[in-house]
Enzyme design. Sequence first.
Site, mmCIF file in Angstrom:
data_model
loop_
_atom_site.group_PDB
_atom_site.id
_atom_site.type_symbol
_atom_site.label_atom_id
_atom_site.label_comp_id
_atom_site.label_asym_id
_atom_site.label_seq_id
_atom_site.Cartn_x
_atom_site.Cartn_y
_atom_site.Cartn_z
ATOM 1 N N ASP A 112 0.905 -1.145 0.000
ATOM 2 C CA ASP A 112 0.000 0.000 0.000
ATOM 3 C C ASP A 112 0.943 1.193 0.000
ATOM 4 O OD1 ASP A 112 -1.557 2.201 0.596
ATOM 5 O OD2 ASP A 112 -2.893 1.091 1.925
ATOM 6 N N HIS A 113 1.124 1.805 -1.168
ATOM 7 C CA HIS A 113 2.224 2.768 -1.289
ATOM 8 C C HIS A 113 2.050 3.983 -0.383
ATOM 9 C CE1 HIS A 113 -0.502 4.709 -4.209
ATOM 10 N NE2 HIS A 113 0.111 5.805 -3.840
ATOM 11 N N HIS B 134 -5.930 2.722 1.519
ATOM 12 C CA HIS B 134 -5.154 3.876 2.000
ATOM 13 C C HIS B 134 -5.813 4.570 3.195
ATOM 14 C CE1 HIS B 134 -3.090 3.237 -1.644
ATOM 15 N NE2 HIS B 134 -3.830 3.984 -2.434
#
Lengths: 524, 358
Positions: free
Chosen positions: A211-212, A274
């Site tokens: 999950d960047h 996110h």
Amino acid sequence: MSVLTAAPPDGEVNPLVEGLERLPVPSTTMVIFGATGDLARRKLLPALYNLAHEGALPERFHLIGVSRREKPHEDYRAECEQAIRRFSRRSPDKNVLEGLLEQVKYVPGVFDDDSVYERLARELDEFERAAGEPLARMFYLSTAPTFFPVIIEALGRQGLAGRAEEDGAPQDGQRVRVIIEKPFGTSLAEAMDLNRRVLSVFEEPQVFRIDHYLGKETVQNMMAFRFANGMFEPLWNRNYIDNIQITAAEDIGIEGRAGYYDRAGALRDLIQNHMLQLLCHVAMEPPARFSAEEVRNEKVKVLRSIRTPTPEEVGEIAVRAQYAAGHAGGQDVPGYLEEEGVAADSHTETFAALRLEVDNWRWAGVPFYLRAGKRLARKVTEIAITLKPVPHLAFSREGSLGVRPNQLVLTVQPNEGVSLQLGAKIPGTRMVIRPVNMEFLYGTSFLSQSPEAYERLIIDAMRGDATLFTRNDEVEAQWQICDPVLKSWEATPAPHPLPQYEAGSQGPTEAREMMREGQGWRTI
Amino acid sequence: MAEESDSLHGDSVWVGQDTSPDEIEAALRGLLAQRHAETDGVAPGRALNMIAFVEKAWTGEIANRMRAVGRYHASRLLVLAYDPRRDRLDARASIAPVQPGPGETAVLRETIVVEIGEAHLDDLPTIADPLVVSDMPTVLWSPHGHPEAIDALLPLTQAVLLDSVDEPDCHEAIERALQLGERAYVVDLAWLRSTPWRERIATAFDPPGRRAELGSIASVQVTHHPDSTVVALLLAGWISARLSWQVGRFIAHGDSLRGKARARKGEITLDLRSAPMQQERGLAGVSIETSSGRKVSFERGPGGLHTRRSGRGGAELQWTILGASRGEGGILGEGIRQALLRDPTYRPALHCASEMAP
């Protein structure tokens, strides 16, 4: 002769590592599935180049791209070069770029064809023969999600998911890791099924669900902000906090990604992953240690404390809408249903908002409002923590903008920083108060530029540090929150079109109705 | 006194003659207020003060070096430009925005150049103190020596930036760094020149199967730019300190220094050699051999460090560890960044180097 006091080498600890900012990374061959895709071109290849430029890649590093189209190694290298030149955050150094490209190979084929993996195995072995030692292997799944289980199971069938271990634990060079891009499933059932299939081939410590957002410095700093400063903890609970709003607003539309977006929607695209991660960082208890397991244990506790909405509650706690035609950046822009590739009767939401509650001692009764949307007034990702008002106000309200409850805003992008809204006296003879901001901006307080999230995450995965990746139970707990909402939306006949909001606006008016009395959305 | 605005680069400039620190500080505040009045999309950087004491004739060179550090420029740079004949204070204050990304606030960097003379040396703290931002770390850099200025300004600073390579005598360079280290945190560019080499040596011995080899190192050979003996000494000092070797004084043999160290399992030969062909300051190569005949060596080359590793049988593997040269600008920038960090391994390495330096 002097006698020195540093610890002698005992074979267990590497005494040379102390004091180094960059910790050793085991020599690795990285395999990108989906090697010609958008993510690989825009993010992964530039990240690898920048790591190479800074001398941060492992001492031996090789890259194998796997994708459907037939092409020789040289053509893929040329594509890599083009992508790096176009998307790298720095202008490439000729020698470093050439050195990196020399270590690149390409394997063509479809992902369900076992011969692809046989050829891949040969290429991996060839790199290792040349290196004279086993190299760690890292498989990066940057494909459409439907291929995740296909690739995972093929890796298992071909014996590429792990190697014979000598003396118990594998040595660095024998380690095999897999990075799985988002979305991790499109529903709870899919996520559970994917977890089951992944974990039938790999052990959980080998799996890195990316999950960047977690690679962003500001997200990581939230833990430092909360747990390295004594002043916030006494206030960080239901006694002082009135509500928390987490916003991920974009001013752009779907930018030609109708194929993906129309199947996903705002809830799956941003909130399920996110934004729930941001919520976890705000609401979690301090971990005993800053280790992957301790941090992720605390996040899972938060997710499990969030009350799962019943079908009857969904109408009250969730809002969905689509953007209509409007204006953005001074230009007329089309509505979602007019976008190319979007069906005229699409019910995909481009805006979603949720009101969640974390049922534990710290947060009981405090609403957490989450909203995400496209074509809103501006691009901003932030967490706004609104404190309860003071119990008594001795100042006159007349002639003033009024005293507002203190608000702490953690901005993730674009102006990374923290702002505290306070009441202050307006200069003059009268005691009139208005809100002012006390601001901390990352850009003003640090000389270093934040590394790209993908650079940080790729190196962490190579080193086996999973702190910034999502664990299997974590991703399922995230889906447990969003799944009832999605199911309810799918089961309930949706109005056509969905509630609309003008492009470039603050979002749908319906979003205001989910707020508790006396609470309102922050202006985007 | 005059105010100018360079609309092309967005700089705001104030120039004052026969001025005072209070007046300069007020002028800078005025420039900031003017910027804020024009737009709220700017904010002054508040990461680090840097005081640079330089000879006036070299201010252009220093400005060039500072331009090369890019994003690591101190948020407020105070240049004290020294000309012994000067008897009045002239100053130039400027603020310049760093180009922001889309939707981001522009960070403003402040630069103050104050021209001072011999008469001002006794009053340096009273000139500099009002011109640094309170409660923000301050690093002092005096690239042309001037120990009297360093002594005077040290109480205002938390860190001192120096480059031991600039000192022709490496023993004196090390002693100077040791002495300064008693009074402030020292950021030595000579030490930072060895960072990639230290990282690679640490990595080479990091796989669990190779860590035991650290106990059987028999020789370390370091080659270096002719001016950079001190970098080689610091690297040798680092490995000695980290591995608890007992070190002794090195002896000069032509253009190399040789010495011995003692570890638990035996003696280690240390050999520091000048590499006359090396263009860049710093190290040219490192070679480490164990008593069992295993060897790993790194050599500076295009695109990174050319690496060779050989086992007991003598079979050799070669490859390049990728990395771009940082250049002198990159090293100075790294030094400025390091002023905000603390490296616990520098002083032990320096102490060892002090014992080794002839």
